[in-house]
Design a protein around this motif. Structure first.
Motif, PDB file in Angstrom:
ATOM      1  N   THR A   1      34.013  -7.310   3.506  1.00 20.80           N
ATOM      2  CA  THR A   1      33.653  -6.668   4.767  1.00 20.80           C
ATOM      3  C   THR A   1      33.758  -7.705   5.873  1.00 20.80           C
ATOM      4  O   THR A   1      33.137  -8.760   5.796  1.00 20.80           O
ATOM      5  CB  THR A   1      32.220  -6.081   4.712  1.00 20.80           C
TER       6      THR A   1
ATOM      7  N   LYS B   1      33.180  -8.542   9.843  1.00 23.62           N
ATOM      8  CA  LYS B   1      32.416  -8.089  11.007  1.00 23.62           C
ATOM      9  C   LYS B   1      32.938  -8.821  12.227  1.00 23.62           C
ATOM     10  O   LYS B   1      33.155 -10.027  12.178  1.00 23.62           O
ATOM     11  CB  LYS B   1      30.929  -8.406  10.824  1.00 23.62           C
TER      12      LYS B   1
ATOM     13  N   VAL C   1      37.550 -11.869  13.974  1.00 21.73           N
ATOM     14  CA  VAL C   1      36.327 -12.435  13.416  1.00 21.73           C
ATOM     15  C   VAL C   1      36.303 -13.931  13.637  1.00 21.73           C
ATOM     16  O   VAL C   1      37.354 -14.563  13.716  1.00 21.73           O
ATOM     17  CB  VAL C   1      36.185 -12.119  11.906  1.00 21.73           C
TER      18      VAL C   1
ATOM     19  N   SER D   1      32.705  -3.244  11.906  1.00 20.91           N
ATOM     20  CA  SER D   1      33.070  -3.883  10.644  1.00 20.91           C
ATOM     21  C   SER D   1      34.179  -3.087   9.962  1.00 20.91           C
ATOM     22  O   SER D   1      34.310  -1.881  10.160  1.00 20.91           O
ATOM     23  CB  SER D   1      31.853  -3.981   9.728  1.00 20.91           C
TER      24      SER D   1
ATOM     25  N   THR E   1      35.855  -2.731   6.029  1.00 21.21           N
ATOM     26  CA  THR E   1      35.768  -3.063   4.611  1.00 21.21           C
ATOM     27  C   THR E   1      37.115  -2.737   3.990  1.00 21.21           C
ATOM     28  O   THR E   1      37.689  -1.684   4.246  1.00 21.21           O
ATOM     29  CB  THR E   1      34.648  -2.242   3.929  1.00 21.21           C
TER      30      THR E   1
END
Length: 92
Positions: free
Chosen positions: A9, A11, A35, A68, A70
């Motif tokens: 994941t 974020k 990120v 986020s 995944t």
């Protein structure tokens, strides 16, 4: 080699790589997430249907939203990619 297929994941900031980043060579809308990794900003491109994904519209046109993603990370032509199984925007 089995670890390569593990879901992670990420974020960060979700955006349209064409509209918000205006990256050279990006000719069509593609969702990406930026990120912070080891003090640097890393861009992961979503390996999906691009502007046809329902979550893309929220960031197309230059919008940036925290959220986020995944999925399974891989590299393609020198770019970091993620095959998303779930995309979520942070609620305000």
């Amino acid at each position: 080699m089995a670890d390569d297929k593990k879901e992670v994941t990420l974020k960060g900031t979700i955006l349209c790589a064409k509209c918000a980043l205006k990256e050279k060579g990006v000719t069509k809308c593609v969702t990406a997430i930026q990120v912070k990794e080891e003090g640097k900003e890393v861009t992961y491109y979503l390996d999906d249907k691009g502007a046809k994904e329902e979550y893309h519209e929220a960031v197309c046109g230059g919008e940036r939203k925290e959220g986020s993603v995944t999925g399974v990370v891989h590299k393609h032509e020198g770019k970091m990619m993620i095959k998303p199984s779930k995309v979520e925007y942070a609620s305000k």
